[in-house]
Every structure is written in C-alpha cells, then in structure tokens.
Design a protein around this motif. Structure first.
Motif, short mmCIF file in Angstrom:
data_model
loop_
_atom_site.label_atom_id
_atom_site.label_comp_id
_atom_site.label_asym_id
_atom_site.label_seq_id
_atom_site.Cartn_x
_atom_site.Cartn_y
_atom_site.Cartn_z
N ALA A 193 0.82 -1.22 0.00
CA ALA A 193 0.00 0.00 0.00
C ALA A 193 0.85 1.27 0.00
CB ALA A 193 -0.92 0.00 1.22
N ALA A 194 2.14 1.12 -0.28
CA ALA A 194 3.07 2.26 -0.31
C ALA A 194 3.04 3.06 0.99
CB ALA A 194 2.77 3.16 -1.50
N GLY A 195 2.82 2.35 2.11
CA GLY A 195 2.86 2.99 3.41
C GLY A 195 1.56 3.63 3.87
N SER A 196 0.49 3.51 3.08
CA SER A 196 -0.80 4.12 3.44
C SER A 196 -1.63 3.12 4.25
CB SER A 196 -1.56 4.53 2.18
OG SER A 196 -0.84 5.49 1.46
N PRO A 197 -1.87 3.37 5.52
CA PRO A 197 -2.51 2.36 6.37
C PRO A 197 -3.94 2.03 6.01
CG PRO A 197 -2.23 4.43 7.56
CD PRO A 197 -1.48 4.57 6.29
N LEU A 198 -4.75 3.04 5.64
CA LEU A 198 -6.14 2.74 5.27
C LEU A 198 -6.20 1.98 3.95
CD1 LEU A 198 -6.32 5.30 7.26
CD2 LEU A 198 -8.60 5.60 6.31
N ALA A 199 -5.26 2.28 3.05
CA ALA A 199 -5.18 1.52 1.80
C ALA A 199 -4.78 0.08 2.10
CB ALA A 199 -4.17 2.17 0.86
N ALA A 200 -3.88 -0.11 3.06
CA ALA A 200 -3.47 -1.46 3.44
C ALA A 200 -4.65 -2.25 4.00
CB ALA A 200 -2.34 -1.39 4.46
N GLN A 201 -5.47 -1.59 4.83
CA GLN A 201 -6.65 -2.24 5.38
C GLN A 201 -7.61 -2.65 4.27
OE1 GLN A 201 -9.58 0.20 7.39
NE2 GLN A 201 -9.67 -1.23 9.11
N ARG A 202 -7.81 -1.74 3.31
CA ARG A 202 -8.72 -2.03 2.20
C ARG A 202 -8.18 -3.17 1.31
NH1 ARG A 202 -8.12 2.26 -0.17
NH2 ARG A 202 -6.92 1.55 -1.96
N LEU A 203 -6.89 -3.14 1.06
CA LEU A 203 -6.28 -4.18 0.24
C LEU A 203 -6.39 -5.54 0.91
CD1 LEU A 203 -3.05 -2.38 -1.02
CD2 LEU A 203 -5.06 -2.99 -2.37
N HIS A 204 -6.26 -5.56 2.23
CA HIS A 204 -6.42 -6.83 2.96
C HIS A 204 -7.83 -7.37 2.78
CE1 HIS A 204 -6.20 -9.89 6.04
NE2 HIS A 204 -7.19 -9.31 6.71
N ALA A 205 -8.82 -6.48 2.87
CA ALA A 205 -10.21 -6.91 2.70
C ALA A 205 -10.46 -7.44 1.29
CB ALA A 205 -11.16 -5.75 3.00
N GLN A 206 -9.69 -6.96 0.32
CA GLN A 206 -9.83 -7.41 -1.07
C GLN A 206 -9.02 -8.67 -1.36
OE1 GLN A 206 -8.56 -3.97 -3.28
NE2 GLN A 206 -10.42 -2.79 -2.84
N GLY A 207 -8.29 -9.15 -0.37
CA GLY A 207 -7.48 -10.35 -0.58
C GLY A 207 -6.22 -10.10 -1.37
N VAL A 208 -5.57 -8.95 -1.14
CA VAL A 208 -4.44 -8.56 -1.97
C VAL A 208 -3.26 -9.52 -1.86
CG1 VAL A 208 -3.36 -7.06 -0.24
CG2 VAL A 208 -3.01 -6.61 -2.67
N LEU A 209 -3.03 -10.12 -0.69
CA LEU A 209 -1.87 -11.00 -0.55
C LEU A 209 -2.04 -12.25 -1.40
CD1 LEU A 209 -1.09 -10.63 3.26
CD2 LEU A 209 0.04 -9.52 1.33
N ASP A 210 -3.26 -12.77 -1.46
CA ASP A 210 -3.52 -13.92 -2.33
C ASP A 210 -3.39 -13.52 -3.80
OD1 ASP A 210 -3.97 -15.59 -0.17
OD2 ASP A 210 -6.15 -15.32 -0.19
N GLN A 211 -3.88 -12.32 -4.14
CA GLN A 211 -3.77 -11.85 -5.51
C GLN A 211 -2.30 -11.65 -5.89
OE1 GLN A 211 -6.22 -8.32 -5.37
NE2 GLN A 211 -8.05 -9.41 -6.05
N ARG A 212 -1.54 -11.09 -4.99
CA ARG A 212 -0.12 -10.87 -5.24
C ARG A 212 0.60 -12.21 -5.46
NH1 ARG A 212 4.00 -6.59 -5.57
NH2 ARG A 212 5.93 -7.53 -4.86
N ALA A 213 0.29 -13.19 -4.60
CA ALA A 213 0.92 -14.51 -4.74
C ALA A 213 0.58 -15.14 -6.09
CB ALA A 213 0.48 -15.42 -3.60
N LEU A 214 -0.66 -14.97 -6.52
CA LEU A 214 -1.09 -15.51 -7.81
C LEU A 214 -0.32 -14.86 -8.96
CD1 LEU A 214 -3.25 -17.20 -9.44
CD2 LEU A 214 -4.63 -15.10 -9.46
N VAL A 215 -0.16 -13.55 -8.90
CA VAL A 215 0.52 -12.83 -9.97
C VAL A 215 2.02 -13.16 -9.99
CG1 VAL A 215 1.18 -10.53 -10.78
CG2 VAL A 215 -1.16 -10.97 -10.04
N VAL A 216 2.63 -13.19 -8.83
CA VAL A 216 4.06 -13.50 -8.75
C VAL A 216 4.34 -14.91 -9.28
CG1 VAL A 216 5.96 -13.95 -7.15
CG2 VAL A 216 4.59 -11.87 -6.91
N GLU A 217 3.51 -15.86 -8.87
CA GLU A 217 3.67 -17.24 -9.37
C GLU A 217 3.51 -17.27 -10.89
OE1 GLU A 217 1.71 -21.71 -8.74
OE2 GLU A 217 0.65 -19.92 -8.05
N GLY A 218 2.54 -16.50 -11.40
CA GLY A 218 2.31 -16.47 -12.84
C GLY A 218 3.48 -15.87 -13.60
#
Length: 328
Positions: A193-218
């Motif tokens: 989230a580039a250091g933005s805490p509310l963005a980090a909270q929102r990204l977590h709710a969107q499942g960003v870590l799973d999305q990131r893992a999917l993209v990196v693996e791809g």
C-alpha cells in the motif's frame, strides 16, 4: 463518525478553528491516508447547528439527519461504479443542488471524491460552481492524484495537502485495525500500500496478498515458459488492472535501479527480488526504458478510466515480459 486520525490532529485543529471558510477546498494526498475521514468530519462541523469545541455536537437535528444520510443540504458525488469516471450528467445534478437555497437555513456542503475521476466535460461543468457557488456553499474535493486535475479546477480551490503518517504511526494504526494479523503480514500489507494504512486495510479486505501470490507465481511461470500470456491474462481476471500496472511499473523501475546501482537493497519485497535481479542481468537498459515508457503510458490510460480491452492489454504486457530474457 470515525475519529480524527493521529496524524491529522494538527490539520484538523487548523481547519476547524477557522471563523470563515473558503468556498472550495481541495484535500489532496496519497490514497489511503484518511482524507475522506477528514472531509466527513469537516462536513459534519460545517452543517452542525450547535458545534462544541470545534466539533459537531452529534445531537442537533442537522447532526441526526446527517448521520441518517437524509440531511437535505449535504451532497456526496462519487463515480456511479467503481473505477468509472464521474460523468457530466452527475455534475449537472450537483450544480442544480448548489444553486438551490439551503433547506435548513444554514450551509450547503458538497463532498466530491475522487476529483480526478471527473472526465473533461464533467470538470468543465463544475468550474462555475467552484468559482461562484450560490449562497453559503462549501465544496470539499478529495484528490489522490492532483496532477491529473485541470489547472482551472485547482486554481479555484484552497489546496490543502493532507499529512502522511510515518511508518510507526501506520503500523500502530494497522495493528489496532487488524489485530488478527502477525507483524510480517502487516509489514507486507503496508509495503503493497506504499505505506498508506487505510489503503493497506482495504487491500487486505480485497485479498491482496492472495492476488499478489497468484501474480508472482504467474510471472515466474511466464519467464520459464510454463504458462502463456493469454492463460495468465485469463487467470488474473479478478486482479484490478490498476494494481497490476502498479506492480509491473514498480518491478521495471527496480530492474533499472539495480542495473545502475547493483544495490540488492532496492530489489523490493522478497517475493520478486530474485526475479528482478535475474531479469536485470538479462535485458538491456534501452529495452527496459522502452518497456517502462509503454507501461507508464498504459497505466495513465488505466487511471484515466479509458475504455480498454483488458485481455488484449494484459496479453500485450505479458508478451513483452516473456521476451525480456532474450533482449540482453
């Protein structure tokens, strides 16, 4: 109503203490740092009939109506759909609201977010209301990317940069908001989230870590020729296009930086560090610069809500990435 965030305290004291308010404010700063919370509290204060210690009282009729979402003198303008532009018809409705007399005899307050979502026609339609709002009207514009706003929009507002939290403040707020997560996960979210805490909270709710893992693996499979660009474009259908281009722009920038400095500390999160180092050693700098220019151009179109063919755009991106190791 949400409490003022710790890093906003000084700015809130300054805004709330004003005896006379500007007719239009442009609250700007990175997304996810609490500008909406600040704007909503200011809206509540401006509409309150009996403010106490520069705060909305929460008890008067105006405060009760605002809490219920039925205050007749407040107006919130946002895109009708996520990641879509604010249209001229929406702004025309807003202008009709602005020229009306306040029904409760006080101020009218408008909150518009994000201001850069207005297309050119919509932005031009707002200019007169920004310059000469009717009656006692205050317009609160929120912008995550003020550089994308028309100069004529910015010049008609009091521009207010909103403070950013430092890393310690961000981490403390995120830890309180997501107590179930461990320290490493919180750090990973903040980095994405580039250091933005509310963005980090929102990204977590969107499942960003799973999305990131999917993209990196791809990406790793793409480089090894284990998956095709078209297969990946389809597999990433649920990942926001803006997020994908943010990541690919960041990775390309890190490759260029590593070619210039050979500093492994600039390789970024560990999930892609080895890939970035490998590709930086395989591709020529002129080729990387061409790719970076293309990525930035396409990212600008994505952020500008251009009508793009997602599948074709992603395939074009991935074809170029698949070819990087052969451009030494």
């Amino acid at each position: 109503m949400n409490d003022i965030l710790p890093w906003q305290a000084a700015l809130w004291k300054q805004l709330a203490g004003r005896r006379q308010h500007a007719h239009a404010y442009l609250l700007h700063g990175p997304q996810g740092t609490g500008k909406r919370i600040l704007a909503e509290r200011l809206m509540a204060l401006l509409l309150c009939q009996q403010p106490v210690d520069a705060q909305a009282c929460g008890q008067c009729k105006a405060c009760q109506l605002l809490a219920a979402g039925t205050h007749p003198d407040h107006y919130v303008l946002e895109p009708e759909e996520v990641d879509k532009p604010i249209k001229i018809d929406q702004v025309r409705d807003l202008v009709s609201f602005v020229v009306q007399t306040a029904q409760m005899g006080g101020r009218k307050v408008v909150l518009l977010e994000p201001a850069e979502a207005m297309n050119l026609n919509a932005a031009n339609a707002l200019l007169k209301s920004l310059e000469e709002p009717s009656g006692d009207t205050v317009l609160l514009l929120i912008s995550h990317q003020p550089s994308r706003l028309l100069p004529t929009i910015k010049s008609r507002c009091v521009q207010q940069a909103c403070p950013l939290p430092d890393h310690k403040q961000s981490l403390a707020w995120l830890r309180q908001s997501l107590p179930e997560l461990d320290a490493d996960t919180l750090e990973a979210l903040l980095a994405l989230a580039a250091g933005s805490p509310l963005a980090a909270q929102r990204l977590h709710a969107q499942g960003v870590l799973d999305q990131r893992a999917l993209v990196v693996e791809g990406v790793k499979k793409l480089i090894k020729r284990q998956q095709s660009p078209s297969q990946l474009a389809e597999a990433w259908n649920a990942v926001p296009l803006s997020m994908l281009f943010d990541w690919f722009c960041d990775w390309t920038h890190r490759m260029l930086r590593f070619q210039l400095t050979a500093d492994t500390r600039g390789l970024g999160p560990v999930d892609m560090a080895k890939v970035i180092e490998y590709l930086a050693g395989k591709v020529s700098q002129p080729r990387l610069l061409v790719l970076q220019d293309w990525l930035l151009e396409q990212r600008h179109k994505v952020l500008g809500k251009a009508n793009l063919n997602r599948a074709l755009l992603l395939e074009a991106l991935l074809v170029q990435w698949a070819e990087l190791p052969s451009h030494g």
